[in-house]
Scaffold this motif. Structure first.
Motif, PDB file in Angstrom:
ATOM      1  N   GLN A  26       0.777  -1.348   0.177  1.00 52.66           N
ATOM      2  CA  GLN A  26       0.291  -0.153  -0.303  1.00 52.66           C
ATOM      3  C   GLN A  26       1.035   1.128   0.186  1.00 52.66           C
ATOM      4  O   GLN A  26       0.228   2.541  -0.525  1.00 52.66           O
ATOM      5  N   ASN A  27       1.950   1.417   0.577  1.00 48.27           N
ATOM      6  CA  ASN A  27       2.522   2.660   0.291  1.00 48.27           C
ATOM      7  C   ASN A  27       3.875   2.215  -0.118  1.00 48.27           C
ATOM      8  O   ASN A  27       4.462   3.127  -0.584  1.00 48.27           O
ATOM      9  N   ARG A  28       3.934   1.278  -0.969  1.00 50.15           N
ATOM     10  CA  ARG A  28       4.349   1.575  -2.306  1.00 50.15           C
ATOM     11  C   ARG A  28       6.571   1.664  -2.082  1.00 50.15           C
ATOM     12  O   ARG A  28       7.688   2.281  -1.724  1.00 50.15           O
ATOM     13  N   TYR A  35       6.643   0.550  -7.878  1.00 51.51           N
ATOM     14  CA  TYR A  35       5.246   0.327  -8.550  1.00 51.51           C
ATOM     15  C   TYR A  35       4.653   1.522  -8.921  1.00 51.51           C
ATOM     16  O   TYR A  35       3.868   2.304  -7.501  1.00 51.51           O
ATOM     17  N   SER A  36       3.899   2.065 -10.020  1.00 53.93           N
ATOM     18  CA  SER A  36       2.894   2.506  -9.975  1.00 53.93           C
ATOM     19  C   SER A  36       1.736   2.893  -9.320  1.00 53.93           C
ATOM     20  O   SER A  36       1.122   1.518  -8.325  1.00 53.93           O
ATOM     21  N   SER A  37       0.785   3.651  -8.955  1.00 55.65           N
ATOM     22  CA  SER A  37      -0.057   3.754  -7.898  1.00 55.65           C
ATOM     23  C   SER A  37      -1.852   2.734  -9.390  1.00 55.65           C
ATOM     24  O   SER A  37      -2.565   2.176  -8.027  1.00 55.65           O
ATOM     25  N   ASP A  38      -1.396   2.345 -10.117  1.00 58.62           N
ATOM     26  CA  ASP A  38      -2.222   1.336 -10.496  1.00 58.62           C
ATOM     27  C   ASP A  38      -2.379   0.241 -10.476  1.00 58.62           C
ATOM     28  O   ASP A  38      -2.861  -0.599 -11.138  1.00 58.62           O
ATOM     29  N   THR A  39      -1.125  -0.523  -9.748  1.00 59.93           N
ATOM     30  CA  THR A  39      -0.471  -1.833  -9.973  1.00 59.93           C
ATOM     31  C   THR A  39      -1.798  -2.424  -9.440  1.00 59.93           C
ATOM     32  O   THR A  39      -2.041  -1.804  -7.921  1.00 59.93           O
TER      33      THR A  39
END
Length: 117
Positions: A26-28, A35-39
Motif C-alpha cells: 500500500q505504501n509502495r 510500482y505505479s499507483s495503478d499496480t
C-alpha cells in the motif's frame, strides 16, 4: 497496470496476518518501491506445506499446479515472496525455491521480499 501477487509459507499462517506485506504494498515501500499507483495486488498464495504435512513435491502437487495455472490465467506478472520463505538459519525453504522456479518457468517474475524484516 501490472498485476502482482505474494507467495508465503503455509505455516506462517499460524503467526502472520500479512500486515507487513500489505502495508509495504500500500505504501509502495521496501520491495514494492517503484510500482505505479495503478499496480494491482491480484493474488495472495501460500505453498501447500512441508513434506511432513504434504508428501507431494510441488512438481506433482495438483494444488500448486492449479494455483500457478490460475496466476497465469489472471495475468499475474510478478510474485513477491515473503520473509517466511527463510528458516531460522536464513536459508530458503526448498519447496518455496521450487515453486519460484515453476513460476519463472511460466513467465512470472519472482522477487524475494515484501517488507523489511
Amino acid at each position: 497496470m501490472i498485476k502482482i501477487g505474494t507467495l508465503t509459507c503455509l505455516h506462517a499462517n499460524n503467526v502472520c496476518a500479512r500486515v507487513g506485506c500489505l502495508k509495504a504494498f500500500q505504501n509502495r515501500s521496501a520491495f514494492f518501491e517503484g510500482y505505479s499507483s495503478d499496480t494491482f495486488l491480484g493474488a495472495m498464495m501460500t505453498c501447500n506445506g512441508c513434506k511432513s504435512a504434504n508428501p507431494k513435491e510441488p512438481d506433482v502437487d495438483e494444488g500448486i499446479l492449479e494455483k500457478i495455472d490460475r496466476l497465469v490465467s489472471e495475468e499475474i506478472k510478478v510474485m513477491h515472496v515473503g520473509a517466511c520463505r527463510l528458516d531460522g538459519k536464513k536459508k530458503e525453504c526448498p519447496r518455496i525455491t521450487r515453486i519460484c522456479e515453476m513460476l519463472e518457468d511460466r513467465g512470472i517474475q519472482v522477487v524475494r521480499g515484501t517488507h523489511r524484516e
